[in-house]
Write a protein that holds these residues in place. Structure first.
Motif, PDB file in Angstrom:
ATOM      1  N   GLU A 168       0.841  -1.186   0.000  1.00  0.00           N
ATOM      2  CA  GLU A 168       0.000   0.000   0.000  1.00  0.00           C
ATOM      3  C   GLU A 168       0.883   1.245   0.000  1.00  0.00           C
ATOM      4  O   GLU A 168       2.046   1.207   0.429  1.00  0.00           O
ATOM      5  CB  GLU A 168      -0.941  -0.019   1.198  1.00  0.00           C
ATOM      6  N   ALA A 169       0.309   2.351  -0.465  1.00  0.00           N
ATOM      7  CA  ALA A 169       1.102   3.549  -0.728  1.00  0.00           C
ATOM      8  C   ALA A 169       1.751   4.134   0.518  1.00  0.00           C
ATOM      9  O   ALA A 169       2.835   4.721   0.440  1.00  0.00           O
ATOM     10  CB  ALA A 169       0.230   4.600  -1.396  1.00  0.00           C
ATOM     11  N   GLY A 170       1.123   3.980   1.686  1.00  0.00           N
ATOM     12  CA  GLY A 170       1.668   4.580   2.894  1.00  0.00           C
ATOM     13  C   GLY A 170       2.711   3.745   3.605  1.00  0.00           C
ATOM     14  O   GLY A 170       3.260   4.166   4.632  1.00  0.00           O
ATOM     15  N   ALA A 171       3.020   2.567   3.055  1.00  0.00           N
ATOM     16  CA  ALA A 171       4.005   1.679   3.689  1.00  0.00           C
ATOM     17  C   ALA A 171       5.408   2.277   3.616  1.00  0.00           C
ATOM     18  O   ALA A 171       5.765   2.937   2.640  1.00  0.00           O
ATOM     19  CB  ALA A 171       3.982   0.306   3.026  1.00  0.00           C
ATOM     20  N   SER A 172       6.193   2.016   4.632  1.00  0.00           N
ATOM     21  CA  SER A 172       7.592   2.453   4.639  1.00  0.00           C
ATOM     22  C   SER A 172       8.350   1.767   3.499  1.00  0.00           C
ATOM     23  O   SER A 172       8.341   0.532   3.394  1.00  0.00           O
ATOM     24  CB  SER A 172       8.246   2.089   5.977  1.00  0.00           C
ATOM     25  N   PHE A 173       8.987   2.554   2.667  1.00  0.00           N
ATOM     26  CA  PHE A 173       9.729   1.961   1.548  1.00  0.00           C
ATOM     27  C   PHE A 173      10.941   1.161   2.028  1.00  0.00           C
ATOM     28  O   PHE A 173      11.158   0.036   1.553  1.00  0.00           O
ATOM     29  CB  PHE A 173      10.149   3.048   0.555  1.00  0.00           C
ATOM     30  N   PRO A 174      11.748   1.663   2.979  1.00  0.00           N
ATOM     31  CA  PRO A 174      12.868   0.842   3.464  1.00  0.00           C
ATOM     32  C   PRO A 174      12.414  -0.488   4.062  1.00  0.00           C
ATOM     33  O   PRO A 174      13.053  -1.523   3.849  1.00  0.00           O
ATOM     34  CB  PRO A 174      13.525   1.735   4.522  1.00  0.00           C
ATOM     35  N   ALA A 175      11.291  -0.487   4.814  1.00  0.00           N
ATOM     36  CA  ALA A 175      10.795  -1.732   5.406  1.00  0.00           C
ATOM     37  C   ALA A 175      10.316  -2.685   4.320  1.00  0.00           C
ATOM     38  O   ALA A 175      10.508  -3.910   4.419  1.00  0.00           O
ATOM     39  CB  ALA A 175       9.667  -1.432   6.388  1.00  0.00           C
ATOM     40  N   PHE A 176       9.694  -2.144   3.279  1.00  0.00           N
ATOM     41  CA  PHE A 176       9.233  -2.970   2.164  1.00  0.00           C
ATOM     42  C   PHE A 176      10.418  -3.593   1.440  1.00  0.00           C
ATOM     43  O   PHE A 176      10.408  -4.786   1.101  1.00  0.00           O
ATOM     44  CB  PHE A 176       8.405  -2.123   1.204  1.00  0.00           C
ATOM     45  N   VAL A 195      -0.567  -0.499 -10.798  1.00  0.00           N
ATOM     46  CA  VAL A 195      -0.710   0.459  -9.704  1.00  0.00           C
ATOM     47  C   VAL A 195      -2.177   0.859  -9.593  1.00  0.00           C
ATOM     48  O   VAL A 195      -2.813   1.187 -10.599  1.00  0.00           O
ATOM     49  CB  VAL A 195       0.155   1.714  -9.935  1.00  0.00           C
ATOM     50  N   LYS A 196      -2.718   0.805  -8.383  1.00  0.00           N
ATOM     51  CA  LYS A 196      -4.090   1.259  -8.143  1.00  0.00           C
ATOM     52  C   LYS A 196      -4.040   2.727  -7.748  1.00  0.00           C
ATOM     53  O   LYS A 196      -3.288   3.114  -6.839  1.00  0.00           O
ATOM     54  CB  LYS A 196      -4.759   0.442  -7.045  1.00  0.00           C
ATOM     55  N   VAL A 197      -4.838   3.545  -8.439  1.00  0.00           N
ATOM     56  CA  VAL A 197      -4.817   4.987  -8.204  1.00  0.00           C
ATOM     57  C   VAL A 197      -6.230   5.548  -8.147  1.00  0.00           C
ATOM     58  O   VAL A 197      -7.190   4.894  -8.576  1.00  0.00           O
ATOM     59  CB  VAL A 197      -4.040   5.726  -9.321  1.00  0.00           C
ATOM     60  N   VAL A 198      -6.323   6.754  -7.638  1.00  0.00           N
ATOM     61  CA  VAL A 198      -7.560   7.532  -7.745  1.00  0.00           C
ATOM     62  C   VAL A 198      -7.330   8.592  -8.811  1.00  0.00           C
ATOM     63  O   VAL A 198      -6.393   9.393  -8.712  1.00  0.00           O
ATOM     64  CB  VAL A 198      -7.933   8.210  -6.412  1.00  0.00           C
ATOM     65  N   GLU A 199      -8.172   8.575  -9.829  1.00  0.00           N
ATOM     66  CA  GLU A 199      -8.070   9.579 -10.890  1.00  0.00           C
ATOM     67  C   GLU A 199      -8.601  10.920 -10.377  1.00  0.00           C
ATOM     68  O   GLU A 199      -9.255  11.007  -9.343  1.00  0.00           O
ATOM     69  CB  GLU A 199      -8.877   9.139 -12.111  1.00  0.00           C
ATOM     70  N   ALA A 200      -8.325  11.977 -11.143  1.00  0.00           N
ATOM     71  CA  ALA A 200      -8.741  13.319 -10.742  1.00  0.00           C
ATOM     72  C   ALA A 200     -10.253  13.432 -10.571  1.00  0.00           C
ATOM     73  O   ALA A 200     -10.747  14.234  -9.770  1.00  0.00           O
ATOM     74  CB  ALA A 200      -8.243  14.342 -11.762  1.00  0.00           C
ATOM     75  N   ASP A 211       3.876   9.239 -14.880  1.00  0.00           N
ATOM     76  CA  ASP A 211       2.586   9.836 -15.218  1.00  0.00           C
ATOM     77  C   ASP A 211       1.588   9.675 -14.076  1.00  0.00           C
ATOM     78  O   ASP A 211       0.386   9.848 -14.260  1.00  0.00           O
ATOM     79  CB  ASP A 211       2.025   9.212 -16.500  1.00  0.00           C
ATOM     80  N   LEU A 212       2.089   9.338 -12.896  1.00  0.00           N
ATOM     81  CA  LEU A 212       1.226   9.169 -11.718  1.00  0.00           C
ATOM     82  C   LEU A 212       1.044  10.473 -10.957  1.00  0.00           C
ATOM     83  O   LEU A 212       0.274  10.526  -9.996  1.00  0.00           O
ATOM     84  CB  LEU A 212       1.834   8.121 -10.779  1.00  0.00           C
ATOM     85  N   LYS A 213       1.709  11.537 -11.362  1.00  0.00           N
ATOM     86  CA  LYS A 213       1.754  12.754 -10.561  1.00  0.00           C
ATOM     87  C   LYS A 213       0.413  13.467 -10.441  1.00  0.00           C
ATOM     88  O   LYS A 213       0.213  14.239  -9.512  1.00  0.00           O
ATOM     89  CB  LYS A 213       2.812  13.715 -11.114  1.00  0.00           C
ATOM     90  N   ASN A 214      -0.492  13.259 -11.374  1.00  0.00           N
ATOM     91  CA  ASN A 214      -1.809  13.893 -11.271  1.00  0.00           C
ATOM     92  C   ASN A 214      -2.863  12.937 -10.725  1.00  0.00           C
ATOM     93  O   ASN A 214      -4.064  13.172 -10.877  1.00  0.00           O
ATOM     94  CB  ASN A 214      -2.231  14.435 -12.632  1.00  0.00           C
ATOM     95  N   ARG A 215      -2.405  11.862 -10.115  1.00  0.00           N
ATOM     96  CA  ARG A 215      -3.284  10.867  -9.515  1.00  0.00           C
ATOM     97  C   ARG A 215      -2.857  10.634  -8.075  1.00  0.00           C
ATOM     98  O   ARG A 215      -1.755  11.005  -7.682  1.00  0.00           O
ATOM     99  CB  ARG A 215      -3.178   9.545 -10.290  1.00  0.00           C
ATOM    100  N   ILE A 216      -3.711  10.009  -7.292  1.00  0.00           N
ATOM    101  CA  ILE A 216      -3.342   9.628  -5.930  1.00  0.00           C
ATOM    102  C   ILE A 216      -3.117   8.124  -5.914  1.00  0.00           C
ATOM    103  O   ILE A 216      -4.020   7.338  -6.224  1.00  0.00           O
ATOM    104  CB  ILE A 216      -4.434  10.025  -4.918  1.00  0.00           C
TER     105      ILE A 216
END
Length: 282
Positions: free
Chosen positions: A85-93, A137-142, A162-167
């Motif tokens: 999931e997006a909020g997971a710590s990257f170093p731990a992952f 990648v699962k995202v929320v569109e604008a 191209d993920l910068k305009n998505r969550i």
């Protein structure tokens, strides 16, 4: 969903710089993310996502509306496949990937922040980038729709996507299987090299500038004599010139002035316009 008012942002960033968020959203379910987006649209608020805060310089005035995915931190690794999931710590992952014998994980060690942030900027270095291993990648569109994108639709490139305009909500990865001890040894070697050449224990946001094609931003900044240069509490690291650090209660204004001075000198001396790798909220 938790909604806080006037939430301090500096403690949530590696720079320890920045004002407050007038509205600070902490959704507990993925379906609440579009709700926060809708709320901000109705109020005319510019909503931004704050992950680990390791690649962002928040302005002294802060930001109107900020969303944190800190409740979304589940990860899995099984065989050559992994989910996060997006909020997971990257170093731990990355450590979990190494423990799972996922070849390629060693290329991602020593990168701070969250999985979402790493995906957004296609984090990596000399040894590889996260985008190489993405399946979807699962995202929320604008417009609030939750969709899944294949790797090709993500547009991964050098420190961009191209993920910068998505969550970003979560991602699936695919690695090849390697030898666990070899991967761990390689990770230790890479981390030691980073530790020797980067101010890992300072308040910084990693490399501030992208490397121009075929050139090293850090080397050019060093050649211009910027190492150790200070403006207010902001300083150019003497260890790595592409790292700007908050050494003494720096303001965002201090940091932005130092960035501008470096860009101007590099343009004058080398004819190169240095692009920012960090994200500036101002």
């Amino acid at each position: 969903m938790i909604l806080k008012r006037d939430e301090p942002l500096a403690p949530r960033t590696s720079y320890r710089i920045g004002g407050t968020a007038e509205y600070f959203f902490i959704p507990e379910r993925m379906e609440e993310v579009p709700q926060a987006m809708s709320y901000c649209r109705a109020k005319g608020l510019d909503l931004r996502v704050l992950g680990g805060g390791t690649n962002v310089l928040v302005g002294d005035r802060g930001w109107p509306a900020v969303l944190s995915l800190e409740r979304f931190k589940h990860t899995d690794a099984f065989g050559p496949f992994a989910k996060a999931e997006a909020g997971a710590s990257f170093p731990a992952f990355v450590k979990k990937l190494a423990d799972n014998s996922s070849k390629g994980a060693e290329a991602l060690c020593g990168i701070p922040g969250t999985v979402g942030g790493a995906l957004l900027m296609n984090a990596g270095g000399h040894y590889g980038e996260i985008g190489e291993f993405v399946k979807r990648v699962k995202v929320v569109e604008a417009d609030g729709r939750i969709v899944s994108l294949d790797r090709e639709q993500c547009g991964f490139r050098y420190r961009e996507s191209d993920l910068k305009n998505r969550i970003i909500l979560s991602a699936d990865f695919e690695f090849s299987e390697g030898d666990r001890e070899e991967i761990r040894t390689r990770m230790r070697d890479i981390f030691q090299k980073k530790k020797a050449s980067q101010p890992l224990h300072s308040h910084s946001a990693g490399c501030v500038f992208k490397n121009p094609p075929g050139l090293s931003a850090g080397r050019m900044i060093d050649e211009c004599g910027f190492k150790g240069t200070r403006i207010g509490g902001a300083a150019v690291s003497v260890l790595h010139a592409n790292f700007l650090t908050n050494d003494d209660d720096a303001s965002a204004s201090d940091m932005l002035e130092l960035i501008s001075r470096i860009q101007g000198q590099i343009k004058e001396r080398h004819g190169v316009e240095l692009e920012l790798e960090i994200k500036v909220w101002s």
